[in-house]
Enzyme design. Structure first.
Site, mmCIF file in Angstrom:
data_model
loop_
_atom_site.group_PDB
_atom_site.id
_atom_site.type_symbol
_atom_site.label_atom_id
_atom_site.label_comp_id
_atom_site.label_asym_id
_atom_site.label_seq_id
_atom_site.Cartn_x
_atom_site.Cartn_y
_atom_site.Cartn_z
ATOM 1 C CG PHE A 276 -2.005 -0.816 1.320
ATOM 2 C CD1 PHE A 276 -3.118 -0.529 0.772
ATOM 3 C CD2 PHE A 276 -1.924 -2.188 1.825
ATOM 4 C CE1 PHE A 276 -4.351 -1.418 0.729
ATOM 5 C CE2 PHE A 276 -3.161 -3.167 1.925
ATOM 6 C CZ PHE A 276 -3.977 -2.752 1.406
ATOM 7 C CG ASP A 277 0.976 6.010 -1.667
ATOM 8 O OD1 ASP A 277 1.863 6.301 -1.310
ATOM 9 O OD2 ASP A 277 -0.390 6.694 -1.784
ATOM 10 C CG LEU A 278 0.346 6.365 4.958
ATOM 11 C CD1 LEU A 278 -0.530 5.193 5.567
ATOM 12 C CD2 LEU A 278 1.439 6.618 5.828
ATOM 13 C CG ASP B 88 -2.715 8.668 -4.048
ATOM 14 O OD1 ASP B 88 -2.815 9.839 -4.122
ATOM 15 O OD2 ASP B 88 -1.779 8.069 -3.536
#
Length: 232
Positions: free
Chosen positions: A14-16, A174
């Site tokens: 995951f990107d944060l 995102d």
């Protein structure tokens, strides 16, 4: 939804910021406050969106050059991190469907990691404050790799720490630089644009699963169904 017999659960990275949590307002305020201390006013949200998906060091290096700020880059970075952490500890919102997705993956035994352009202290503060640290324990910050996104370094390092081949990993992102980094790392990507105007960016064209409407369109069930179908 079940994983087929003999299949290993895919590692998920995951990107944060902007993917798991809506931390961009905190980063915007932190950047604006640092710039204001150096006489730069009028930094707007639209200005900030240029840097979404790009690490803090790269962001500040660009702003320092554009505004001819004399302060050392490391000092600017330390100031921004302090300002951000104050805000992050006070309030950071987890996107509800993302929390559900993390819980689904964790329960099913998927190896999980966070790979973020934020500092390690910032990542730990956000995960601890939101309770996501219970499921997400493998962390990689941009400080720990040679180049930030769109270079693939951070995702390749996350795969190494998960002891997983890059081609078996799935990235959630995102921002276009992150989607490009995932592609360059040879990983599948689930793309959820944070800034609506970026939905047509070519970097998202390589995503295996794309939610052009961003978080309002993303559901944990749809993402999990896609992920497990690919494993069967």
């Amino acid at each position: 939804m079940s994983i087929s017999a003999g299949a290993s659960p895919a590692p998920v990275i995951f990107d944060l910021d902007g993917t798991l949590v809506d931390s961009e307002p905190n980063y915007f305020e932190a950047t604006r406050s640092v710039l204001a201390r150096h006489g730069v006013t009028g930094f707007t949200w639209e200005d900030h969106t240029r840097f979404i998906g790009i690490g803090s060091r790269e962001t500040l290096a660009t702003l320092r050059r554009e505004h001819a700020i004399d302060a050392p880059l490391d000092d600017l970075l330390a100031d921004k991190n302090r300002a951000y952490l104050e805000r992050a500890r006070a309030h950071t919102e987890v996107f509800p469907e993302m929390r559900k997705f993390v819980e689904l993956l964790h329960a099913a035994g998927h190896p999980l990691a966070v790979a973020s352009g934020s500092s390690r202290h910032a990542i730990e503060a956000v995960l601890g404050g939101t309770g996501l640290d219970a499921q997400l324990t493998v962390l990689v910050s941009a400080e720990e790799v040679g180049q930030g996104k769109p270079a693939p370094d951070i995702f390749l390092e996350a795969a190494r720490r998960l002891d997983a081949p890059p081609q078996e990993c799935v990235v959630l992102e995102d921002a276009p630089p992150g989607a490009e980094a995932a592609h360059r790392a040879g990983m599948r990507c689930v793309a959820i644009p944070y800034v609506p105007e970026t939905a047509t960016d070519p970097a998202f064209g390589s995503a295996g699963l794309f939610f052009p409407g961003g978080q309002r369109e993303f559901t944990a069930e749809a993402a999990y169904r896609w992920l497990t179908a690919a494993e069967s």
